[in-house]
Design a protein around this motif. Structure first.
Motif, PDB file in Angstrom:
ATOM      1  N   GLN A  92      55.599  29.682  29.359  1.00  0.00           N
ATOM      2  CA  GLN A  92      55.221  30.422  31.056  1.00  0.00           C
ATOM      3  C   GLN A  92      53.986  31.108  31.188  1.00  0.00           C
ATOM      4  O   GLN A  92      54.515  31.257  32.224  1.00  0.00           O
ATOM      5  N   ARG A  93      53.057  31.133  30.630  1.00  0.00           N
ATOM      6  CA  ARG A  93      52.475  32.615  30.725  1.00  0.00           C
ATOM      7  C   ARG A  93      51.127  31.531  30.989  1.00  0.00           C
ATOM      8  O   ARG A  93      50.282  31.825  31.210  1.00  0.00           O
ATOM      9  N   MET A  94      51.495  30.362  30.275  1.00  0.00           N
ATOM     10  CA  MET A  94      49.843  29.411  30.858  1.00  0.00           C
ATOM     11  C   MET A  94      49.531  29.227  32.286  1.00  0.00           C
ATOM     12  O   MET A  94      51.037  29.170  32.982  1.00  0.00           O
ATOM     13  N   SER A  95      48.837  28.968  32.915  1.00  0.00           N
ATOM     14  CA  SER A  95      47.695  28.950  34.385  1.00  0.00           C
ATOM     15  C   SER A  95      48.023  27.140  34.661  1.00  0.00           C
ATOM     16  O   SER A  95      48.838  26.201  34.152  1.00  0.00           O
TER      17      SER A  95
ATOM     18  N   VAL B  79      45.493  31.672  26.594  1.00  0.00           N
ATOM     19  CA  VAL B  79      46.311  32.265  28.199  1.00  0.00           C
ATOM     20  C   VAL B  79      45.055  32.426  28.994  1.00  0.00           C
ATOM     21  O   VAL B  79      44.664  33.964  28.352  1.00  0.00           O
ATOM     22  N   GLU B  80      44.835  31.691  29.588  1.00  0.00           N
ATOM     23  CA  GLU B  80      43.755  32.000  30.710  1.00  0.00           C
ATOM     24  C   GLU B  80      44.396  32.835  31.341  1.00  0.00           C
ATOM     25  O   GLU B  80      43.124  34.168  32.163  1.00  0.00           O
ATOM     26  N   ILE B  81      45.585  33.814  32.311  1.00  0.00           N
ATOM     27  CA  ILE B  81      46.033  34.101  33.571  1.00  0.00           C
ATOM     28  C   ILE B  81      46.932  35.390  32.667  1.00  0.00           C
ATOM     29  O   ILE B  81      48.142  35.184  31.624  1.00  0.00           O
ATOM     30  N   THR B  82      45.786  36.534  32.524  1.00  0.00           N
ATOM     31  CA  THR B  82      46.590  37.525  31.609  1.00  0.00           C
ATOM     32  C   THR B  82      46.605  39.235  32.509  1.00  0.00           C
ATOM     33  O   THR B  82      46.506  39.278  33.141  1.00  0.00           O
ATOM     34  N   GLU B  83      47.993  39.599  32.126  1.00  0.00           N
ATOM     35  CA  GLU B  83      48.039  40.710  32.215  1.00  0.00           C
ATOM     36  C   GLU B  83      46.916  41.938  32.044  1.00  0.00           C
ATOM     37  O   GLU B  83      47.211  41.903  30.174  1.00  0.00           O
ATOM     38  N   ARG B  84      46.526  41.977  32.392  1.00  0.00           N
ATOM     39  CA  ARG B  84      45.228  44.008  31.670  1.00  0.00           C
ATOM     40  C   ARG B  84      47.245  44.809  31.139  1.00  0.00           C
ATOM     41  O   ARG B  84      47.654  44.918  31.333  1.00  0.00           O
ATOM     42  N   PRO B  85      46.390  45.472  30.241  1.00  0.00           N
ATOM     43  CA  PRO B  85      46.840  46.887  29.248  1.00  0.00           C
ATOM     44  C   PRO B  85      47.859  47.807  30.384  1.00  0.00           C
ATOM     45  O   PRO B  85      49.008  48.187  30.131  1.00  0.00           O
ATOM     46  N   ASP B  86      46.872  48.082  31.339  1.00  0.00           N
ATOM     47  CA  ASP B  86      47.120  49.679  31.910  1.00  0.00           C
ATOM     48  C   ASP B  86      47.131  48.797  33.265  1.00  0.00           C
ATOM     49  O   ASP B  86      46.509  49.213  34.178  1.00  0.00           O
ATOM     50  N   PRO B  87      48.213  47.568  34.182  1.00  0.00           N
ATOM     51  CA  PRO B  87      48.313  47.236  35.259  1.00  0.00           C
ATOM     52  C   PRO B  87      48.315  48.270  35.892  1.00  0.00           C
ATOM     53  O   PRO B  87      48.850  49.226  35.916  1.00  0.00           O
TER      54      PRO B  87
ATOM     55  N   VAL C 278      43.650  41.571  42.498  1.00  0.00           N
ATOM     56  CA  VAL C 278      44.928  40.801  42.347  1.00  0.00           C
ATOM     57  C   VAL C 278      44.922  40.740  40.601  1.00  0.00           C
ATOM     58  O   VAL C 278      46.366  41.152  39.419  1.00  0.00           O
ATOM     59  N   ARG C 279      43.294  40.407  39.888  1.00  0.00           N
ATOM     60  CA  ARG C 279      43.719  40.377  38.589  1.00  0.00           C
ATOM     61  C   ARG C 279      44.073  42.191  37.976  1.00  0.00           C
ATOM     62  O   ARG C 279      44.053  41.947  36.203  1.00  0.00           O
TER      63      ARG C 279
END
Length: 619
Positions: free
Chosen positions: A119-122, A340-348, A424-425
């Protein structure tokens, strides 16, 4: 996901070339269940130790109770043997229950972890991976590990305890016979290890073959696959292709089952012959005046010897099974270790309110990092909140790619894409999914009811909200006329509905989501003109008050856009309003002229007659 799975460290350990790959990682899977496993191991050890008592009870019966006529002692010894059997059986049932539960939980953790990882894969991962391959990893590979994760730990402890206890007891009875019995064990261990390595290689090939078969089944037996196969007259050739793949699997299955079978059978034959050899050796020793061994001791020793050989063979088979299963674990760990190419930063950043200002700031993008030319280059566009942008161009010019950057289906190679001034990143996934809605040309519907498909966008939506969204999408009357209304099952990929109906269902689903930014990716290009008008009305209702980015193939749908950009090989070559671009007589005007020529004779032309006349005069 099972809460215990959160306790598992899924990160791969450093590779150790001297040890079988991933063994430590496999052991870590059981860490959340260590207390249950401790109980199992205690039960197993206790059961093994209790079972050792039977040969000594048997010796006492043969050497003391029966020869001396001690019926009371005989009764007690017989009851002791029965009690030993009962206790061993009870312990066995309990340890099977706990170990099976632990094994199934470990398999659940693996399935959940692989699914979450996928589910996390791009999007790029799924465009280059066959669906059947993904399904095979989750179903066949993890399913193939069931025996290993369920029984291996208890089998190892049970058999090891039995082997050690048997050897100690045999030494207590007669150390010379014990030494003779153990001489061949190192040879047996070496043989089993070689067999395990063979089966491990074959198992890896077998799982790849099963994945290939799963891919064929998934692709050719879907609704789309059946339609294509039937209309192209390829049903027989597809059947032959499947039979060929299945034939290869048969060969691999036979090779896997037969690998080392003769060698393992030789071990079993030798072990079965050992009691005869013991009796023969004892008789020869007695005949030639050697040490005398009582009948009870001899029978008890042979009984212990069998108690040694059975768990020894089981241990050897378990070792083969473990080596075979390592190939399956490796295939699962390959997926868990995918980057995982698309990740959420630690402090989004989380935005409570999204206005919908969208900007592409000098954006570059490459699908392949090694490609000589970018797919998008120096794209700079601003779409104010509530405004509309249309992106047009020839096939392959980068239109859809540019739209995919807004919901972060891909990340830019250079530059940035912002919503309300925030990259958006840097946004949380939740904020981004609430902010951006996508309606694409290919509408995907689950094999579920209409209501369930709509509630995928908003699980807590009421029936009234579903009906309101369907009315806005101009599909409510059609749904209400169905035999089961909103409870009607749409069928595989929505094949019970026409293209226009599926599009309107997708629009209703997006209305429920209520995103401030809307991406329309050629949402009407596959529809006939009359259906397109109906769907376009629904799209207009959806786009009202939202920031709208439209990827257009038919230019008649974007005439009223606030801004139109023309892409060519990933670069913006023209921008402006419809009338301005027509007056320029450039690439956009060529596209309008193309639309006019391709428009059906009975349909409204893509451009009014006066525009076509002006274009012809200019060109």
């Amino acid at each position: 996901m099972n809460p215990h799975s959160r306790d598992i460290d899924w990160t791969p350990p450093p590779k150790d070339p001297e040890r079988p790959a991933d063994v430590r990682r496999i052991l870590r899977l059981f860490r959340p269940y260590r207390w249950r496993l401790t109980v199992v191991l205690l039960l197993v050890a206790a059961s093994s130790l209790v079972s050792i008592a039977s040969p000594f009870l048997l010796r006492a019966i043969l050497d003391t109770a029966i020869p001396h006529g001690r019926t009371g002692l005989l009764s007690l010894l017989a009851l002791g043997m029965i009690a030993t059997a009962v206790i061993t059986s009870v312990f066995g049932v309990l340890q099977t229950l706990i170990s099976t539960t632990v094994g199934q939980r470990v398999m659940h953790d693996l399935r959940a972890a692989v699914y979450a990882q996928l589910q996390r894969m791009s999007l790029s991962f799924f465009t280059r991976t066959r669906t059947g391959e993904v399904q095979s990893r989750i179903a066949n590979d993890i399913g193939g590990m069931q025996a290993t994760v369920t029984n291996t730990a208890t089998s190892i402890v049970s058999n090891t305890t039995s082997v050690i206890a048997s050897i100690v007891a045999m030494l207590a009875l007669d150390w010379r016979l014990t030494v003779a019995s153990l001489l061949l064990l190192p040879v047996f261990v070496s043989i089993s290890r070689r067999v395990g390595r063979e089966r491990r290689k074959i198992t890896a090939q077998r799982q790849k073959q099963m994945a290939a078969m799963s891919a064929i089944v998934t692709e050719s037996l879907s609704v789309s696959g059946i339609l294509l196969g039937r209309t192209m007259g390829r049903a027989d050739s597809l059947t032959r292709a499947f039979e060929a793949e299945s034939e290869q699997l048969v060969s691999l299955e036979v090779r896997s089952d037969m690998a080392g079978r003769w060698r393992m059978s030789t071990i079993s034959i030798v072990m079965a012959a050992m009691p005869a050899l013991i009796y023969w050796a004892a008789g020869i020793a007695l005949h030639f005046g050697g040490p005398t061994i009582s009948i009870g001791t001899l029978v008890a020793f042979v009984s212990l010897q069998q108690g040694l050989f059975r768990p020894t063979v089981s241990l050897l088979q378990t070792g083969v099974q473990v080596q075979t299963s390592i190939a399956l674990f490796q295939r699962i760990f390959e997926y868990l270790d995918l980057p995982v190419e698309i990740t959420e930063r630690p402090d989004p950043i989380r935005l409570e309110e999204v206005r919908g200002d969208v900007r592409f700031e000098n954006v570059d993008f490459r699908y392949d990092a090694d490609a000589s030319e970018p797919n998008l280059s120096s794209v700079d566009v601003t779409v104010p909140a509530g405004g509309s942008l249309a992106i047009v161009g020839a096939t392959g010019s980068g239109k859809s790619t540019l739209s995919y950057l807004v919901p972060r289906l891909y990340d830019v190679t250079a530059g940035r894409v912002t919503i309300d001034g925030v990259d958006v990143r840097d946004l949380s996934f939740d904020t981004l999914s609430r902010a951006v809605g996508v309606v694409s040309q290919e509408t995907y519907l689950f094999h579920a009811s209409v209501a369930e498909n709509l509630r995928f966008a908003k699980p807590d939506a009421t029936d009234e909200e579903l009906a309101a969204a369907a009315r806005a999408a101009q599909i409510h009357d059609h749904i209400a006329a169905l035999p089961d209304g909103y409870d009607t099952v749409v069928g595989e990929r929505g094949y019970r509905f026409s293209g226009g109906e599926k599009q309107r269902l997708a629009i209703a689903r997006t209305i429920l989501r209520d995103p401030p930014v809307l991406i329309l990716d050629e949402a009407t290009s596959a529809l006939d003109t009359r259906t397109e008008h109906a769907v376009q009305d629904a799209i207009d209702a959806l786009a009202a008050g939202r920031t709208t980015i439209t990827i257009a193939h038919r230019l008649s749908t974007v005439r009223d856009a606030d801004q139109i950009v023309v892409l060519d090989h990933g670069r913006i070559v023209e921008r402006g309003k419809h009338d301005e671009l027509l007056a320029m007589g450039g690439r956009y005007a060529e596209l309008v002229r193309r639309d006019a020529r391709l428009a059906p004779q009975d349909a409204e032309p893509a451009a009014p007659k006066q525009e076509l006349a002006a274009l012809d005069a200019a060109g």
